[in-house]
Design a protein around this motif. Structure first.
Motif, PDB file in Angstrom:
ATOM      1  N   GLU A   1       0.844  -1.193   0.000  1.00  0.00           N
ATOM      2  CA  GLU A   1       0.000   0.000   0.000  1.00  0.00           C
ATOM      3  C   GLU A   1       0.880   1.244   0.000  1.00  0.00           C
ATOM      4  OE1 GLU A   1      -2.379  -0.059   3.487  1.00  0.00           O
ATOM      5  OE2 GLU A   1      -0.683   0.040   4.866  1.00  0.00           O
ATOM      6  N   ILE A   2       0.282   2.356  -0.376  1.00  0.00           N
ATOM      7  CA  ILE A   2       0.995   3.634  -0.321  1.00  0.00           C
ATOM      8  C   ILE A   2       1.023   4.086   1.137  1.00  0.00           C
ATOM      9  CG2 ILE A   2       0.995   6.054  -1.013  1.00  0.00           C
ATOM     10  CD1 ILE A   2      -0.395   5.165  -3.618  1.00  0.00           C
ATOM     11  N   ILE A   3       2.195   4.256   1.676  1.00  0.00           N
ATOM     12  CA  ILE A   3       2.341   4.687   3.065  1.00  0.00           C
ATOM     13  C   ILE A   3       2.322   6.203   3.157  1.00  0.00           C
ATOM     14  CG2 ILE A   3       3.904   4.691   5.057  1.00  0.00           C
ATOM     15  CD1 ILE A   3       4.933   1.971   4.090  1.00  0.00           C
ATOM     16  N   SER A   4       3.026   6.880   2.250  1.00  0.00           N
ATOM     17  CA  SER A   4       3.066   8.345   2.298  1.00  0.00           C
ATOM     18  C   SER A   4       3.534   8.916   0.977  1.00  0.00           C
ATOM     19  CB  SER A   4       3.994   8.830   3.421  1.00  0.00           C
ATOM     20  OG  SER A   4       5.331   8.441   3.161  1.00  0.00           O
ATOM     21  N   ALA A   5       3.224  10.182   0.772  1.00  0.00           N
ATOM     22  CA  ALA A   5       3.745  10.978  -0.345  1.00  0.00           C
ATOM     23  C   ALA A   5       4.036  12.357   0.232  1.00  0.00           C
ATOM     24  CB  ALA A   5       2.745  11.060  -1.489  1.00  0.00           C
ATOM     25  N   GLN A   6       5.302  12.630   0.483  1.00  0.00           N
ATOM     26  CA  GLN A   6       5.690  13.833   1.205  1.00  0.00           C
ATOM     27  C   GLN A   6       6.556  14.748   0.351  1.00  0.00           C
ATOM     28  OE1 GLN A   6       7.627  12.110   4.673  1.00  0.00           O
ATOM     29  NE2 GLN A   6       5.718  12.244   5.850  1.00  0.00           N
ATOM     30  N   VAL A   7       6.395  16.041   0.557  1.00  0.00           N
ATOM     31  CA  VAL A   7       7.191  17.048  -0.141  1.00  0.00           C
ATOM     32  C   VAL A   7       8.384  17.419   0.729  1.00  0.00           C
ATOM     33  CG1 VAL A   7       7.234  19.398  -1.068  1.00  0.00           C
ATOM     34  CG2 VAL A   7       5.205  17.957  -1.405  1.00  0.00           C
ATOM     35  N   GLU A   8       9.564  17.420   0.128  1.00  0.00           N
ATOM     36  CA  GLU A   8      10.788  17.818   0.809  1.00  0.00           C
ATOM     37  C   GLU A   8      11.444  18.953   0.031  1.00  0.00           C
ATOM     38  OE1 GLU A   8      12.046  13.353   2.449  1.00  0.00           O
ATOM     39  OE2 GLU A   8      13.296  14.406   0.977  1.00  0.00           O
ATOM     40  N   ARG A   9      12.067  19.874   0.758  1.00  0.00           N
ATOM     41  CA  ARG A   9      12.784  20.986   0.118  1.00  0.00           C
ATOM     42  C   ARG A   9      14.276  20.817   0.354  1.00  0.00           C
ATOM     43  NH1 ARG A   9      10.636  27.045   0.063  1.00  0.00           N
ATOM     44  NH2 ARG A   9       9.353  25.929  -1.452  1.00  0.00           N
ATOM     45  N   TRP A  10      15.051  20.932  -0.748  1.00  0.00           N
ATOM     46  CA  TRP A  10      16.502  20.785  -0.680  1.00  0.00           C
ATOM     47  C   TRP A  10      17.152  22.018  -1.287  1.00  0.00           C
ATOM     48  CZ3 TRP A  10      18.961  16.461   1.424  1.00  0.00           C
ATOM     49  CH2 TRP A  10      18.113  15.405   1.782  1.00  0.00           C
ATOM     50  N   PRO A  11      18.085  22.660  -0.570  1.00  0.00           N
ATOM     51  CA  PRO A  11      18.732  23.865  -1.091  1.00  0.00           C
ATOM     52  C   PRO A  11      19.742  23.530  -2.187  1.00  0.00           C
ATOM     53  CG  PRO A  11      19.670  23.279   1.038  1.00  0.00           C
ATOM     54  CD  PRO A  11      18.508  22.344   0.814  1.00  0.00           C
ATOM     55  N   VAL A  12      19.825  24.426  -3.152  1.00  0.00           N
ATOM     56  CA  VAL A  12      20.816  24.318  -4.226  1.00  0.00           C
ATOM     57  C   VAL A  12      22.117  24.954  -3.750  1.00  0.00           C
ATOM     58  CG1 VAL A  12      21.369  25.082  -6.589  1.00  0.00           C
ATOM     59  CG2 VAL A  12      19.052  24.299  -6.012  1.00  0.00           C
ATOM     60  N   ALA A  13      23.233  24.423  -4.201  1.00  0.00           N
ATOM     61  CA  ALA A  13      24.530  25.030  -3.899  1.00  0.00           C
ATOM     62  C   ALA A  13      24.677  26.290  -4.746  1.00  0.00           C
ATOM     63  CB  ALA A  13      25.664  24.051  -4.186  1.00  0.00           C
TER      64      ALA A  13
END
Length: 326
Positions: free
Chosen positions: A3-15
């Protein structure tokens, strides 16, 4: 049952900043999909195709809204292409490998992956800065540089890059910005500076603009190519850039690569900005590609734990995605 447990948005900074003809980015938002059955867990990452109107939030919502069977065949039939399907498709590949006790490459019937050289992107900037950036990348061991262009002053930029890194191979990406230019003349000028590939010089939907252009440097379709359905429109291109987020996952990307090869097209495997979780499936696709441009995680200020190893411009096998559970 998976089953689908989660779908989460993450933010990652660019160098620093990632700059192309359409603007600059100082961070990237990715959607991370997790599936599992209570014993085995799989993860996949997607980066929204923003020029197609996607966002990380809309991709997470699309995954959460999916109600079909959770197998790759059903997902690829019932969901449209794009980053949401990519994240779910790759999560299912990861899950299947862990459940089966074999790595994804073996599950997919591929050869065991080996190290591949990746391009490193030189962001759009003034010539002096691009020269300095190219020199720094060459010192780090990158032997293939991909330069972002804008349709104005591009020859001066590439001449500067060549001064900064005289021994490297060069490819360029116009990001649809050459519509008002003499494309043949510009290609000839860049060829004299050693450019070996020109990516997407014309806007998506205007593929006819290349029909009568003669160039010693091959043109590579990026924004003009997403999935197998687009191949019939690419008469002016002799190469295609396959990205999992455009294709909608590793499943379609593998089929697209095979179909493109059957037409005699050369293959670049590329990526959006994202972490090694998103790059790892593309690394399998990149085995045997003519050009590899998988520096999306290398352009971030930091990467997640279990990143793909990089040595002297070579992406190495490894990381946490697509491996068998112990």
């Amino acid at each position: 049952m998976v089953e689908i447990i989660s779908a989460q948005v993450e933010r990652w900074p660019v160098a620093g900043a990632f700059i192309i003809s359409r603007g600059a980015k100082t961070h990237v938002d990715v959607v991370v999909c997790t599936v599992g059955d209570g014993t085995h867990v799989g993860r996949g990452e997607g980066t929204a195709i923003y020029y197609e109107g996607e966002s990380a939030e809309s991709c997470a919502a699309a995954i959460a809204a999916y109600r079909g069977p959770l197998d790759r065949a059903s997902v690829n039939r019932l969901m449209g292409r794009g980053a949401a399907r990519n994240a779910l498709d790759c999560a299912l590949w990861d899950y299947e490998a862990r459940r089966a006790g074999v790595p994804v490459w073996q599950l997919a019937g591929l050869a065991e992956p080996v190290a591949v050289p990746t391009a490193f992107t030189i962001s759009l900037n003034d010539p002096a800065q691009m020269e300095a950036d190219a020199q720094a990348a060459a010192v780090r061991g990158f032997a293939l540089l991909k330069c972002k262009l804008t349709g104005e002053g591009d020859r001066e930029r590439i001449a500067a890059v060549r001064r900064g890194a005289p021994g490297v191979r060069l490819i360029v990406d116009a990001n649809e910005s050459w519509a008002a230019m003499d494309i043949a003349a510009e290609a000839a000028a860049l060829a004299s500076l050693g450019v070996e590939l020109i990516e997407q010089p014309i806007p998506h939907g205007r593929e006819d603009m290349l029909a009568d252009v003669r160039s010693s440097v091959p043109f590579c379709a990026d924004e003009s190519l997403h999935s197998r359905e687009d191949l019939d429109r690419l008469a002016g291109f002799s190469a295609v850039n396959i990205k999992l987020d455009k294709a909608g996952g590793l499943t379609e990307a593998l089929a697209l690569s095979q179909a493109a090869r059957a037409r005699g097209l050369r293959i670049m495997v590329g990526c959006m900005l994202g972490t090694s979780l998103g790059i790892a499936p593309a690394f399998l696709l990149a085995q045997g590609a003519d050009w590899v441009d998988l520096d999306g995680a290398l352009l971030l200020a930091e990467d997640r734990e279990g990143r793909l190893p990089v040595q002297n411009g070579m992406l190495m096998p490894g990381g946490l995605w697509g491996q068998a559970d112990a």
